[in-house]
Design a protein around this motif. Structure first.
Motif, PDB file in Angstrom:
ATOM      1  N   HIS A 176       0.792  -1.229   0.000  1.00 51.24           N
ATOM      2  CA  HIS A 176       0.000   0.000   0.000  1.00 51.24           C
ATOM      3  C   HIS A 176       0.830   1.288   0.000  1.00 51.24           C
ATOM      4  CE1 HIS A 176      -3.748  -2.184   0.417  1.00 51.24           C
ATOM      5  NE2 HIS A 176      -3.181  -2.917   1.354  1.00 51.24           N
ATOM      6  N   MET A 177       2.149   1.176   0.006  1.00 50.50           N
ATOM      7  CA  MET A 177       2.986   2.384  -0.096  1.00 50.50           C
ATOM      8  C   MET A 177       3.206   2.740  -1.560  1.00 50.50           C
ATOM      9  SD  MET A 177       5.880   1.883   2.866  1.00 50.50           S
ATOM     10  CE  MET A 177       6.796   3.330   2.340  1.00 50.50           C
ATOM     11  N   PRO A 178       3.160   4.016  -1.907  1.00 45.88           N
ATOM     12  CA  PRO A 178       3.341   4.407  -3.312  1.00 45.88           C
ATOM     13  C   PRO A 178       4.756   4.168  -3.824  1.00 45.88           C
ATOM     14  CG  PRO A 178       3.198   6.342  -1.891  1.00 45.88           C
ATOM     15  CD  PRO A 178       2.837   5.159  -1.043  1.00 45.88           C
ATOM     16  N   LEU A 179       5.761   4.277  -2.948  1.00 47.78           N
ATOM     17  CA  LEU A 179       7.147   4.075  -3.338  1.00 47.78           C
ATOM     18  C   LEU A 179       7.647   2.733  -2.820  1.00 47.78           C
ATOM     19  CD1 LEU A 179       8.611   7.626  -2.588  1.00 47.78           C
ATOM     20  CD2 LEU A 179       7.880   6.708  -4.793  1.00 47.78           C
ATOM     21  N   LYS A 180       8.254   1.954  -3.684  1.00 44.93           N
ATOM     22  CA  LYS A 180       8.756   0.637  -3.300  1.00 44.93           C
ATOM     23  C   LYS A 180      10.135   0.764  -2.655  1.00 44.93           C
ATOM     24  CE  LYS A 180       5.064  -1.162  -4.899  1.00 44.93           C
ATOM     25  NZ  LYS A 180       4.011  -1.552  -3.928  1.00 44.93           N
ATOM     26  N   GLU A 181      10.361  -0.029  -1.631  1.00 45.19           N
ATOM     27  CA  GLU A 181      11.632   0.002  -0.913  1.00 45.19           C
ATOM     28  C   GLU A 181      12.526  -1.141  -1.384  1.00 45.19           C
ATOM     29  OE1 GLU A 181      10.446   1.974   3.338  1.00 45.19           O
ATOM     30  OE2 GLU A 181       9.846  -0.103   3.025  1.00 45.19           O
ATOM     31  N   SER A 182      13.828  -0.911  -1.331  1.00 44.85           N
ATOM     32  CA  SER A 182      14.791  -1.917  -1.777  1.00 44.85           C
ATOM     33  C   SER A 182      14.823  -3.097  -0.812  1.00 44.85           C
ATOM     34  CB  SER A 182      16.186  -1.307  -1.866  1.00 44.85           C
ATOM     35  OG  SER A 182      16.670  -0.991  -0.567  1.00 44.85           O
ATOM     36  N   ALA A 232       1.124   2.726   7.261  1.00 40.49           N
ATOM     37  CA  ALA A 232       0.543   2.580   5.920  1.00 40.49           C
ATOM     38  C   ALA A 232      -0.950   2.351   6.092  1.00 40.49           C
ATOM     39  CB  ALA A 232       1.177   1.415   5.157  1.00 40.49           C
ATOM     40  N   ALA A 233      -1.710   2.687   5.053  1.00 43.39           N
ATOM     41  CA  ALA A 233      -3.162   2.464   5.064  1.00 43.39           C
ATOM     42  C   ALA A 233      -3.616   2.050   3.668  1.00 43.39           C
ATOM     43  CB  ALA A 233      -3.910   3.723   5.500  1.00 43.39           C
ATOM     44  N   SER A 234      -4.592   1.150   3.627  1.00 42.63           N
ATOM     45  CA  SER A 234      -5.190   0.759   2.356  1.00 42.63           C
ATOM     46  C   SER A 234      -6.175   1.847   1.917  1.00 42.63           C
ATOM     47  CB  SER A 234      -5.922  -0.569   2.513  1.00 42.63           C
ATOM     48  OG  SER A 234      -7.030  -0.411   3.388  1.00 42.63           O
ATOM     49  N   GLU A 235      -6.752   1.690   0.749  1.00 43.81           N
ATOM     50  CA  GLU A 235      -7.749   2.650   0.281  1.00 43.81           C
ATOM     51  C   GLU A 235      -8.928   2.707   1.246  1.00 43.81           C
ATOM     52  OE1 GLU A 235     -10.523   3.639  -3.663  1.00 43.81           O
ATOM     53  OE2 GLU A 235      -9.039   2.029  -3.724  1.00 43.81           O
TER      54      GLU A 235
END
Length: 290
Positions: A176-182, A232-235
């Motif tokens: 649910h995060m817009p940016l992906k983490e490595s 984080a939160a879902s829609e």
């Protein structure tokens, strides 16, 4: 006397005593924290016999062609000079000059040091904190109207706060995060969560609508401070104001105690407004960069 000490030569007993009993609680400077976020790639500037310390973290940066650079670690908002007793301004300036000689790509001083060096004209960033040492009713009515409505909506929709496993938390956040983490960041995050929970230095929560997780939050606990470290939160979670609900849960749980809720700030105007609407106040910190 001020000297740089590499990791292999640090007297960790003296270093940890200075940090753990410092004037300003700064979890980011604890040796266990730095070990996790830098993978033990840090040193320290030491004044006299560990009367004051300034952690110096390193990382290999793509922008520097993968050379090792002095850079503020991911997860660590503030570092700077840390001491158990007040220092005169000249000592802070001595540390600052030594830091600049090391040519940091970016390095964040702490709030206490920022107040001492406020006349230097360094760039500042915002951090928001809320003093919870008041009755819950007073804190609640310090929320904006929209935040009180968000809490009410959560209760009307029968939202519940529960525990969540670390792997489930990280999976939900990644989804649910817009940016992906490595992969490296995710490994550090898991290690950080595991350490904090094993040492009673963290609280991990999920908000559920019936049996569906719609929001998560991780709070780091250190001395008199709760850091709003990860979330984080879902829609659906956003529609039902699940983040408002979980923050209200922590505020109500720790109201009337000598506790600070540290939102960890943001330079994004909308995020800063979100924090202010809980009654949080800006507690700025300075940035040194080349």
């Amino acid at each position: 006397m001020l000297q740089y000490i590499p990791y292999s030569e640090i007297d960790f007993q003296r270093y940890n005593d200075c940090v753990s009993n410092s004037l300003e609680p700064i979890v980011y400077a604890e040796s266990w924290f730095l070990d996790i976020v830098t993978q033990k790639d840090w040193g320290v500037l030491v004044y006299n016999n560990y009367e004051a310390v300034m952690p110096i973290p390193y990382a290999r940066m793509k922008r520097s062609f993968w050379k090792k650079s002095l850079v503020q670690p991911y997860f660590a908002q503030q570092l700077g000079v840390i001491s158990k007793t007040p220092l005169v301004k000249n000592i802070h300036l001595e540390f600052l000059n030594e830091l600049k000689d090391l040519k940091p790509l970016v390095y964040h001083l702490n709030h206490l040091q920022t107040s001492v060096l406020s006349d230097l004209g360094l760039k500042t960033r915002k951090n928001y904190v809320l003093d919870l040492n008041k009755p819950y009713e007073e804190l609640y009515y310090g929320f904006s109207t929209s935040k009180r409505q968000g809490v009410k909506k959560g209760k009307q929709n029968n939202l519940k706060v529960s525990d969540i496993a670390i792997d489930d938390f990280i999976s939900f956040q990644a989804k649910h995060m817009p940016l992906k983490e490595s992969a490296q960041i995710l490994r550090k995050k898991k290690q950080f969560f595991e350490y904090c929970l094993s040492q009673d230095l963290g609280e991990i929560y999920a908000v559920k609508k019936e049996e569906e997780v719609i929001s998560v939050a991780f709070f780091t606990k250190y001395r008199n401070r709760f850091y709003y470290s990860q979330s984080a939160a879902s829609e659906m979670g956003r529609k039902l104001f699940a983040t408002d609900f979980i923050l209200n849960y922590l505020i109500e749980k720790h109201a009337n105690t000598p506790t600070i809720l540290d939102f960890e700030g943001s330079e994004i105007p909308g995020v800063g407004k979100f924090m202010e609407r809980f009654g949080a106040k800006n507690q700025p910190y300075m940035v040194v960069s080349t």
